[in-house]
Design an enzyme around this catalytic site. Structure first.
Site, PDB file in Angstrom:
ATOM      1  N   HIS A 126      15.297  43.714  48.271  1.00 25.51           N
ATOM      2  CA  HIS A 126      16.229  43.652  47.144  1.00 25.51           C
ATOM      3  C   HIS A 126      16.275  44.993  46.427  1.00 25.51           C
ATOM      4  O   HIS A 126      15.271  45.678  46.279  1.00 25.51           O
ATOM      5  CB  HIS A 126      15.930  42.517  46.178  1.00 25.51           C
ATOM      6  CG  HIS A 126      14.527  42.457  45.631  1.00 25.51           C
ATOM      7  ND1 HIS A 126      13.441  42.969  46.274  1.00 25.51           N
ATOM      8  CD2 HIS A 126      14.045  41.938  44.481  1.00 25.51           C
ATOM      9  CE1 HIS A 126      12.357  42.759  45.553  1.00 25.51           C
ATOM     10  NE2 HIS A 126      12.693  42.144  44.457  1.00 25.51           N
ATOM     11  N   HIS A 134      12.488  41.993  34.535  1.00 28.55           N
ATOM     12  CA  HIS A 134      11.532  43.082  34.779  1.00 28.55           C
ATOM     13  C   HIS A 134      12.157  44.252  35.510  1.00 28.55           C
ATOM     14  O   HIS A 134      13.168  44.109  36.189  1.00 28.55           O
ATOM     15  CB  HIS A 134      10.289  42.588  35.527  1.00 28.55           C
ATOM     16  CG  HIS A 134      10.517  42.165  36.961  1.00 28.55           C
ATOM     17  ND1 HIS A 134      10.688  40.854  37.333  1.00 28.55           N
ATOM     18  CD2 HIS A 134      10.576  42.870  38.116  1.00 28.55           C
ATOM     19  CE1 HIS A 134      10.831  40.774  38.644  1.00 28.55           C
ATOM     20  NE2 HIS A 134      10.788  41.995  39.156  1.00 28.55           N
ATOM     21  N   HIS A 183       4.807  36.899  46.185  1.00 26.03           N
ATOM     22  CA  HIS A 183       6.045  36.138  46.056  1.00 26.03           C
ATOM     23  C   HIS A 183       6.350  35.444  47.382  1.00 26.03           C
ATOM     24  O   HIS A 183       6.078  36.002  48.451  1.00 26.03           O
ATOM     25  CB  HIS A 183       7.230  37.070  45.772  1.00 26.03           C
ATOM     26  CG  HIS A 183       7.210  37.699  44.415  1.00 26.03           C
ATOM     27  ND1 HIS A 183       7.121  36.987  43.250  1.00 26.03           N
ATOM     28  CD2 HIS A 183       7.296  38.999  44.049  1.00 26.03           C
ATOM     29  CE1 HIS A 183       7.155  37.819  42.227  1.00 26.03           C
ATOM     30  NE2 HIS A 183       7.251  39.037  42.673  1.00 26.03           N
ATOM     31  N   TYR A 226       2.578  41.189  37.498  1.00 24.65           N
ATOM     32  CA  TYR A 226       3.499  41.317  36.351  1.00 24.65           C
ATOM     33  C   TYR A 226       2.709  41.518  35.072  1.00 24.65           C
ATOM     34  O   TYR A 226       1.721  40.812  34.842  1.00 24.65           O
ATOM     35  CB  TYR A 226       4.301  40.030  36.151  1.00 24.65           C
ATOM     36  CG  TYR A 226       5.421  39.745  37.107  1.00 24.65           C
ATOM     37  CD1 TYR A 226       6.205  40.740  37.672  1.00 24.65           C
ATOM     38  CD2 TYR A 226       5.736  38.415  37.405  1.00 24.65           C
ATOM     39  CE1 TYR A 226       7.257  40.419  38.514  1.00 24.65           C
ATOM     40  CE2 TYR A 226       6.787  38.089  38.246  1.00 24.65           C
ATOM     41  CZ  TYR A 226       7.538  39.102  38.792  1.00 24.65           C
ATOM     42  OH  TYR A 226       8.577  38.775  39.620  1.00 24.65           O
ATOM     43  N   GLU A 240       6.733  45.198  36.735  1.00 27.86           N
ATOM     44  CA  GLU A 240       6.092  44.731  37.965  1.00 27.86           C
ATOM     45  C   GLU A 240       5.661  45.954  38.753  1.00 27.86           C
ATOM     46  O   GLU A 240       6.393  46.955  38.799  1.00 27.86           O
ATOM     47  CB  GLU A 240       7.080  43.926  38.824  1.00 27.86           C
ATOM     48  CG  GLU A 240       6.512  43.542  40.200  1.00 27.86           C
ATOM     49  CD  GLU A 240       7.516  42.808  41.102  1.00 27.86           C
ATOM     50  OE1 GLU A 240       8.687  43.231  41.165  1.00 27.86           O
ATOM     51  OE2 GLU A 240       7.109  41.829  41.753  1.00 27.86           O
ATOM     52  N   HIS A 275      13.530  48.219  41.744  1.00 28.26           N
ATOM     53  CA  HIS A 275      14.580  47.227  41.499  1.00 28.26           C
ATOM     54  C   HIS A 275      14.420  46.644  40.106  1.00 28.26           C
ATOM     55  O   HIS A 275      13.409  46.888  39.434  1.00 28.26           O
ATOM     56  CB  HIS A 275      14.513  46.083  42.528  1.00 28.26           C
ATOM     57  CG  HIS A 275      13.248  45.278  42.472  1.00 28.26           C
ATOM     58  ND1 HIS A 275      12.137  45.576  43.226  1.00 28.26           N
ATOM     59  CD2 HIS A 275      12.894  44.192  41.720  1.00 28.26           C
ATOM     60  CE1 HIS A 275      11.171  44.699  42.960  1.00 28.26           C
ATOM     61  NE2 HIS A 275      11.600  43.851  42.039  1.00 28.26           N
TER      62      HIS A 275
HETATM   63 FE   LIG Z   1      10.517  42.176  41.271  1.00 26.16          FE
END
Ligand SMILES: [Fe+2]
Length: 307
Positions: free
Chosen positions: A199, A214, A246, A255, A265, A153
């Protein structure tokens, strides 16, 4: 309602020095270098990906993202969505087949946040790298670096995330899996999916258009994320934050930056999403915990280091 958009297909990133960038994306992340085209762009992929490539690097003098593309089910879906994008009022440009080696025609449009996206239906399929199509082994023996399995993503920063939500949801059939809302219920961040992933693309509200936060690559395990952290130290790579978790999506993450300043990431795990799942909401007052679940506060770089 799903409209036949399947998944992220590729991202084209701008880098300042191609050989240094390959030290990052190929040797450190462990993506497979697939080929170079006549424009000097380099194509790469994660080893589990069946299509020919998912990352394209273009050498130029400013870092950032040129475009992100999604693969759709077939040509009929591509035609249909092209028409719907035009009807919605998007400026649509058709990039002919072969402009990217091995990729069919791409329908390019700009989102209200200023980011350039593409849809495509066809890309040459070369199969999982290093594995036979029949009776495949568990993994290829000669992977390098972090052994990134796939491009997963992008997180993008831009101004009109409400407009982008409407476009992605109503025209392209994405669902809002998770969000961050402010005191007035205004949207501060969107995590959108067309799959069972938490996501496929995410947006954070920001005063400028078309900023890149990112590109993310999937690893298999938390142990792999820790090993990625070791490699970042061994190679003296610029670290942003992590390993950590997260709150949003609950992925386990680290990251770091490529030599051009683009953030990467690698992550594993996290939530899943089905079309009947309600949107998960985080409130703006808990933004620190939403982004970095352990530290519970944002570092300045998360909001300002953009390309
Ligand atoms: Fe991400």
């Amino acid at each position: 309602m799903r409209k036949g958009v399947m998944r992220p297909g590729h991202v084209q990133l701008r880098v300042l020095d191609m050989e240094e960038a390959l030290g990052h994306y190929r040797d450190l992340l462990g993506l497979i270098e697939v080929e170079r085209d006549s424009a000097g762009r380099v194509y790469l992929k994660g080893w589990t990906e069946v299509d020919k490539f998912s990352v394209v690097l273009r050498e130029t003098d400013t870092p950032g993202m040129d475009f992100m593309a999604f693969k759709v089910l077939d040509d009929q879906v591509l035609e249909q969505l092209q028409g719907e994008l035009v009807a919605y009022g998007c400026q649509v440009e058709v990039i002919p087949a072969g402009e990217l080696n091995g990729c069919g025609r791409r329908v390019r449009f700009e989102a209200p946040t200023g980011h350039v996206f593409e849809l495509f239906a066809d890309k040459e399929q070369t199969g999982k790298w290093g594995l036979d199509a029949v009776n495949p082994e568990a993994w290829p023996r000669d992977l390098t670096g972090m052994k990134a399995t796939r491009f997963d993503h992008c997180l993008l920063y831009g101004d009109d995330i409400d407009g982008t939500l409407t476009l992605f949801r109503d025209v392209l059939g994405f669902e809002l899996a998770e969000q961050v809302v402010g005191e007035e219920e205004e949207k501060l961040a969107l995590f959108m999916t067309v799959s069972t992933k938490a996501h496929d693309v995410a947006f954070i509200k920001h005063p400028e258009k078309n900023k890149f936060h990112h590109a993310s690559f999937l690893l298999e395990t938390w142990e792999d994320v820790l090993r990625a952290a070791d490699l970042i130290s061994m190679h003296d790579v610029s670290l942003d934050i992590g390993p950590t978790r997260h709150g949003l999506t609950h992925g386990k993450t680290i990251y770091f930056f490529d030599p051009s300043g683009n953030r990467s990431e690698v992550f594993c795990g996290g939530d899943y999403h089905y079309p009947d799942h309600p949107t998960v909401t985080w409130t703006g007052d808990k933004l620190g915990k939403a982004i970095f679940y352990h530290d519970r506060q944002l570092n300045e770089r998360f909001l300002t280091a953009l390309t």
